[in-house]
Design an enzyme around this catalytic site. Structure first.
Site, short mmCIF file in Angstrom:
data_model
loop_
_atom_site.label_atom_id
_atom_site.label_comp_id
_atom_site.label_asym_id
_atom_site.label_seq_id
_atom_site.Cartn_x
_atom_site.Cartn_y
_atom_site.Cartn_z
N HIS A 151 -2.32 4.23 -3.54
CA HIS A 151 -1.69 5.42 -4.13
C HIS A 151 -1.16 5.07 -5.51
O HIS A 151 -0.51 4.05 -5.69
CB HIS A 151 -0.53 5.89 -3.24
N SER A 152 -1.50 5.87 -6.51
CA SER A 152 -0.98 5.74 -7.86
C SER A 152 -1.31 4.34 -8.43
O SER A 152 -2.49 3.98 -8.51
CB SER A 152 0.52 6.02 -7.86
N TYR A 153 -0.30 3.53 -8.78
CA TYR A 153 -0.56 2.16 -9.25
C TYR A 153 -1.36 1.36 -8.24
O TYR A 153 -2.12 0.45 -8.61
CB TYR A 153 0.77 1.47 -9.56
N GLY B 249 -3.98 1.99 -6.96
CA GLY B 249 -5.39 2.04 -7.30
C GLY B 249 -5.83 0.84 -8.12
O GLY B 249 -6.97 0.36 -7.99
#
Length: 228
Positions: free
Chosen positions: A70-72, A74
């Site tokens: 999720h978010s960072y 990735g």
């Protein structure tokens, strides 16, 4: 079909960010791991976090993993995918960075670098290597959830967003990717299109905001279950 999920959280969060998603997946018979990435430190960067996920895969002899970021997160799962592609069934990006080798999070979102620079200018110089939490109020959280997240969030090292994604370490093909766009999140709309162009399967949770693993966990868990 049962699966092993490794869920990797975003900036400033920890494994606790999956406390609402993980039970739904486990109730369906899946194995779920929710590691907390290393906290802020002068030598903690993106490579540190990638190495932690690789070590978790090795330590537990995991195979056929669905690795979710999720978010960072990735950034982290992409690097782990390059390191242990033969152990990973697929990479699943939840409103997340979708980098290529040589790109950093700041490269992909210069506006985030600018925001971090502005915040750092207000703090003592010796804290320049830190990024303190900010912006949760823009991420679709209800008041009680905003309070819960804010109380638990911790600073992270600037190097996590400055370090470029390392080049692939092996000749194995990179695992297939699924990108799950959160329909009400403005942060990664363009990234979802990039992922689609680069061959990822694209799914959308309409009406979901960026912090959907907390604010819309039922639908996030259901969609993750359908990716396997």
């Amino acid at each position: 079909m049962m699966a092993t999920f490794v869920l990797v959280h975003g900036s400033w969060l920890g494994g606790w960010a999956w406390e609402r998603v993980a039970p739904r997946l486990r109730e369906s018979g899946h194995t779920v791991m929710c590691p907390s990435l290393a906290p802020a430190g002068p030598r903690v960067g993106l490579r540190t976090h990638i190495a932690e996920i690789v070590a978790l895969i090795d330590r537990h002899a995991l195979t056929d993993v669905t690795l979710v970021g999720h978010s960072y997160g990735g950034m982290v799962i992409t690097g782990a995918g390059y390191e242990r592609p033969q152990h990973i069934r697929q990479l699943v990006y939840l409103d997340a960075f979708f980098p290529s080798p040589g790109q950093s999070a700041f490269d992909l979102q210069p506006v985030l670098r600018d925001a971090c620079d502005a915040a750092a200018a207000l703090r003592p110089e010796q804290e320049a290597w830190l990024i303190h939490p900010f912006g949760f109020e823009t991420m679709g959280l209800a008041a009680a959830d905003l309070e819960w997240v804010t109380a638990r969030a911790r600073p992270l090292s600037r190097a996590t967003h400055e370090e470029p994604l390392p080049e692939p370490a092996s000749g194995h093909p990179h695992p297939p990717a699924t990108y799950i766009r959160f329909g009400d999140s403005p942060f990664f709309a363009d990234t979802a299109n990039t992922a689609l162009r680069r061959g990822a399967r694209l799914l959308t949770i309409e009406g979901a905001a960026h912090m959907a693993p907390i604010s819309d966990h039922e639908r996030v868990g259901a969609v993750l279950g359908r990716t396997i």
